[in-house]
Design a protein around this motif. Sequence first.
Motif, PDB file in Angstrom:
ATOM      1  N   LEU A   1       0.961  -1.932   0.029  1.00  0.00           N
ATOM      2  CA  LEU A   1      -0.144  -0.156  -0.359  1.00  0.00           C
ATOM      3  C   LEU A   1       1.396   0.843   0.231  1.00  0.00           C
ATOM      4  O   LEU A   1       1.637   1.194   1.164  1.00  0.00           O
ATOM      5  CB  LEU A   1      -0.870   0.170   1.427  1.00  0.00           C
ATOM      6  N   LEU A   2       1.126   2.197  -1.060  1.00  0.00           N
ATOM      7  CA  LEU A   2       0.963   3.608  -0.834  1.00  0.00           C
ATOM      8  C   LEU A   2       0.303   4.141  -0.608  1.00  0.00           C
ATOM      9  O   LEU A   2      -0.616   4.433  -1.571  1.00  0.00           O
ATOM     10  CB  LEU A   2       1.826   3.654  -1.937  1.00  0.00           C
ATOM     11  N   SER A   3       0.139   4.802   0.608  1.00  0.00           N
ATOM     12  CA  SER A   3      -0.924   5.864   0.917  1.00  0.00           C
ATOM     13  C   SER A   3      -0.006   7.156   1.209  1.00  0.00           C
ATOM     14  O   SER A   3       0.477   7.356   1.956  1.00  0.00           O
ATOM     15  CB  SER A   3      -1.720   5.522   2.582  1.00  0.00           C
ATOM     16  N   VAL A   4      -0.948   8.564   0.030  1.00  0.00           N
ATOM     17  CA  VAL A   4      -0.222   9.318   0.115  1.00  0.00           C
ATOM     18  C   VAL A   4      -0.812  10.949   0.703  1.00  0.00           C
ATOM     19  O   VAL A   4      -2.146  10.644   0.001  1.00  0.00           O
ATOM     20  CB  VAL A   4       0.218   9.626  -1.270  1.00  0.00           C
ATOM     21  N   ALA A   5      -0.260  11.527   1.246  1.00  0.00           N
ATOM     22  CA  ALA A   5      -0.929  12.319   1.864  1.00  0.00           C
ATOM     23  C   ALA A   5      -0.977  13.565   1.142  1.00  0.00           C
ATOM     24  O   ALA A   5       0.324  13.823   1.632  1.00  0.00           O
ATOM     25  CB  ALA A   5      -0.745  12.454   3.687  1.00  0.00           C
ATOM     26  N   PHE A   6      -2.056  14.916   0.939  1.00  0.00           N
ATOM     27  CA  PHE A   6      -1.389  15.972   0.423  1.00  0.00           C
ATOM     28  C   PHE A   6      -0.725  15.549  -1.209  1.00  0.00           C
ATOM     29  O   PHE A   6      -0.654  15.678  -2.533  1.00  0.00           O
ATOM     30  CB  PHE A   6      -1.279  17.250   1.102  1.00  0.00           C
ATOM     31  N   GLN A   7       0.732  15.128  -0.933  1.00  0.00           N
ATOM     32  CA  GLN A   7       1.206  15.544  -2.362  1.00  0.00           C
ATOM     33  C   GLN A   7       2.556  14.059  -2.519  1.00  0.00           C
ATOM     34  O   GLN A   7       2.598  13.692  -0.977  1.00  0.00           O
ATOM     35  CB  GLN A   7       2.447  16.760  -2.571  1.00  0.00           C
TER      36      GLN A   7
ATOM     37  N   GLY B   1     -12.397 -13.703   1.713  1.00  0.00           N
ATOM     38  CA  GLY B   1     -12.132 -12.887   2.416  1.00  0.00           C
ATOM     39  C   GLY B   1     -11.334 -11.594   2.071  1.00  0.00           C
ATOM     40  O   GLY B   1     -10.894  -9.808   2.066  1.00  0.00           O
ATOM     41  N   ALA B   2     -10.225 -12.574   1.608  1.00  0.00           N
ATOM     42  CA  ALA B   2      -9.024 -11.799   0.964  1.00  0.00           C
ATOM     43  C   ALA B   2      -9.138 -11.420  -0.528  1.00  0.00           C
ATOM     44  O   ALA B   2      -8.407 -10.502  -1.163  1.00  0.00           O
ATOM     45  CB  ALA B   2      -7.651 -12.745   1.283  1.00  0.00           C
ATOM     46  N   THR B   3     -10.201 -11.717  -0.880  1.00  0.00           N
ATOM     47  CA  THR B   3     -10.706 -11.251  -3.130  1.00  0.00           C
ATOM     48  C   THR B   3     -10.799  -9.337  -2.547  1.00  0.00           C
ATOM     49  O   THR B   3     -10.956  -9.004  -3.565  1.00  0.00           O
ATOM     50  CB  THR B   3     -12.278 -11.904  -2.690  1.00  0.00           C
ATOM     51  N   THR B   4     -11.406  -9.007  -1.593  1.00  0.00           N
ATOM     52  CA  THR B   4     -11.046  -7.337  -1.262  1.00  0.00           C
ATOM     53  C   THR B   4     -10.234  -7.267  -0.191  1.00  0.00           C
ATOM     54  O   THR B   4     -10.220  -7.426   1.405  1.00  0.00           O
ATOM     55  CB  THR B   4     -12.476  -6.903  -0.757  1.00  0.00           C
ATOM     56  N   LEU B   5      -9.266  -5.675  -0.879  1.00  0.00           N
ATOM     57  CA  LEU B   5      -8.652  -5.095   0.486  1.00  0.00           C
ATOM     58  C   LEU B   5      -8.835  -3.531   0.068  1.00  0.00           C
ATOM     59  O   LEU B   5      -9.237  -3.669  -0.674  1.00  0.00           O
ATOM     60  CB  LEU B   5      -7.015  -5.404   0.296  1.00  0.00           C
ATOM     61  N   SER B   6      -9.316  -3.430   1.747  1.00  0.00           N
ATOM     62  CA  SER B   6      -9.551  -1.336   1.938  1.00  0.00           C
ATOM     63  C   SER B   6      -8.855  -0.596   1.496  1.00  0.00           C
ATOM     64  O   SER B   6      -7.799  -1.415   2.963  1.00  0.00           O
ATOM     65  CB  SER B   6     -11.077  -1.756   2.246  1.00  0.00           C
ATOM     66  N   ARG B   7      -9.057   0.506   1.529  1.00  0.00           N
ATOM     67  CA  ARG B   7      -8.209   1.592   2.636  1.00  0.00           C
ATOM     68  C   ARG B   7      -9.063   3.005   2.589  1.00  0.00           C
ATOM     69  O   ARG B   7      -9.834   3.219   1.464  1.00  0.00           O
ATOM     70  CB  ARG B   7      -6.825   1.802   1.642  1.00  0.00           C
ATOM     71  N   HIS B   8      -9.267   3.142   3.808  1.00  0.00           N
ATOM     72  CA  HIS B   8     -10.551   4.763   3.765  1.00  0.00           C
ATOM     73  C   HIS B   8      -9.072   5.490   3.868  1.00  0.00           C
ATOM     74  O   HIS B   8      -8.463   5.965   4.529  1.00  0.00           O
ATOM     75  CB  HIS B   8     -10.873   3.886   5.088  1.00  0.00           C
ATOM     76  N   PHE B   9      -9.751   7.057   3.148  1.00  0.00           N
ATOM     77  CA  PHE B   9      -9.402   8.092   3.279  1.00  0.00           C
ATOM     78  C   PHE B   9     -10.414   9.154   2.949  1.00  0.00           C
ATOM     79  O   PHE B   9     -11.874   8.924   2.436  1.00  0.00           O
ATOM     80  CB  PHE B   9      -8.155   8.132   2.381  1.00  0.00           C
ATOM     81  N   THR B  10     -10.167  10.274   3.580  1.00  0.00           N
ATOM     82  CA  THR B  10     -10.511  11.460   3.338  1.00  0.00           C
ATOM     83  C   THR B  10     -10.555  12.142   1.736  1.00  0.00           C
ATOM     84  O   THR B  10      -9.081  12.857   2.026  1.00  0.00           O
ATOM     85  CB  THR B  10     -11.099  12.239   4.003  1.00  0.00           C
ATOM     86  N   LEU B  11     -11.260  12.568   1.031  1.00  0.00           N
ATOM     87  CA  LEU B  11      -9.806  12.779  -0.195  1.00  0.00           C
ATOM     88  C   LEU B  11      -9.277  14.413  -0.107  1.00  0.00           C
ATOM     89  O   LEU B  11      -8.696  14.583  -0.622  1.00  0.00           O
ATOM     90  CB  LEU B  11     -11.228  12.950  -1.371  1.00  0.00           C
TER      91      LEU B  11
ATOM     92  N   ASP C   1      -4.296  -7.262 -11.694  1.00  0.00           N
ATOM     93  CA  ASP C   1      -4.377  -5.952 -12.447  1.00  0.00           C
ATOM     94  C   ASP C   1      -4.940  -4.951 -11.820  1.00  0.00           C
ATOM     95  O   ASP C   1      -5.935  -4.860 -11.813  1.00  0.00           O
ATOM     96  CB  ASP C   1      -4.671  -5.879 -13.583  1.00  0.00           C
ATOM     97  N   LEU C   2      -4.272  -3.895 -11.134  1.00  0.00           N
ATOM     98  CA  LEU C   2      -4.982  -3.073 -10.262  1.00  0.00           C
ATOM     99  C   LEU C   2      -5.570  -2.039 -10.874  1.00  0.00           C
ATOM    100  O   LEU C   2      -6.662  -1.027 -10.510  1.00  0.00           O
ATOM    101  CB  LEU C   2      -3.645  -2.234  -9.482  1.00  0.00           C
ATOM    102  N   LYS C   3      -5.215  -1.590 -12.389  1.00  0.00           N
ATOM    103  CA  LYS C   3      -6.231  -0.747 -13.003  1.00  0.00           C
ATOM    104  C   LYS C   3      -7.750  -1.002 -12.691  1.00  0.00           C
ATOM    105  O   LYS C   3      -8.653  -0.507 -13.330  1.00  0.00           O
ATOM    106  CB  LYS C   3      -5.287  -1.006 -14.344  1.00  0.00           C
ATOM    107  N   THR C   4      -7.738  -2.525 -12.882  1.00  0.00           N
ATOM    108  CA  THR C   4      -8.688  -2.923 -13.573  1.00  0.00           C
ATOM    109  C   THR C   4      -9.607  -3.814 -12.527  1.00  0.00           C
ATOM    110  O   THR C   4     -10.804  -3.866 -12.358  1.00  0.00           O
ATOM    111  CB  THR C   4      -9.385  -3.758 -14.968  1.00  0.00           C
ATOM    112  N   LYS C   5      -8.638  -3.684 -10.885  1.00  0.00           N
ATOM    113  CA  LYS C   5      -9.093  -4.826 -10.256  1.00  0.00           C
ATOM    114  C   LYS C   5      -8.951  -3.940  -9.302  1.00  0.00           C
ATOM    115  O   LYS C   5      -9.796  -3.639  -8.413  1.00  0.00           O
ATOM    116  CB  LYS C   5      -8.008  -5.977  -9.566  1.00  0.00           C
ATOM    117  N   SER C   6      -9.101  -2.184  -9.656  1.00  0.00           N
ATOM    118  CA  SER C   6      -8.920  -1.331  -7.841  1.00  0.00           C
ATOM    119  C   SER C   6     -10.194   0.038  -8.502  1.00  0.00           C
ATOM    120  O   SER C   6     -10.253   0.641  -9.361  1.00  0.00           O
ATOM    121  CB  SER C   6      -7.955  -0.293  -7.506  1.00  0.00           C
ATOM    122  N   LYS C   7     -11.306   0.594  -7.764  1.00  0.00           N
ATOM    123  CA  LYS C   7     -11.539   1.452  -7.779  1.00  0.00           C
ATOM    124  C   LYS C   7     -11.716   2.759  -6.334  1.00  0.00           C
ATOM    125  O   LYS C   7     -12.077   1.935  -5.000  1.00  0.00           O
ATOM    126  CB  LYS C   7     -12.706   1.630  -8.051  1.00  0.00           C
ATOM    127  N   VAL C   8     -12.754   3.565  -6.710  1.00  0.00           N
ATOM    128  CA  VAL C   8     -12.155   3.933  -5.413  1.00  0.00           C
ATOM    129  C   VAL C   8     -14.125   4.252  -5.717  1.00  0.00           C
ATOM    130  O   VAL C   8     -14.854   4.653  -6.348  1.00  0.00           O
ATOM    131  CB  VAL C   8     -12.383   5.643  -5.436  1.00  0.00           C
TER     132      VAL C   8
END
Length: 140
Positions: free
Chosen positions: A10-16, A85-95, A118-125
């Motif tokens: 996971l790469l979580s980026v705040a602001f920049q 349960g491992a078919t979905t990975l979630s990260r929470h953030f406030t835009l 393939d993260l481009k086809t398998k991930s969404k916000v």
Amino acid sequence: MTHRLIIALLLSVAFQAMALPDYSKGVLDVAKVMAEAAKVTAEKFPNSDDVLVDDYIVHEFEPDGTAISYDETFFKVLTEKGRRGATTLSRHFTLPYGTAGYTFVEVIKPDGTRVPVDLKTKSKVMVNRSQMSSNIYNPN
């Protein structure tokens, strides 16, 4: 019963984005983690659907208040319930305050085959639906 080892980076980026070393392919020694994962069995963990094998987290804070976090996680799936349960990975953030995303996710199958996701086809916000049921309105 299938035993799978999931790698989630996971790469979580705040602001920049900031000048953090390139962790896109991981920091942990996969061979050592696999050796430890081999010791994880349903017999040793009878009440577990999955087991955290190793985890590495880096937080880097800047004087201006921005930060970036990196999380490399290996967990082993022991049961069918754990696999579901491992078919979905979630990260929470406030835009307005930050973003979160995966840079690399891979499934290591019981035979050692490594399958990148393939993260481009398998991930969404998505919007957290619990905000709606709690009558919390966040216009961001």
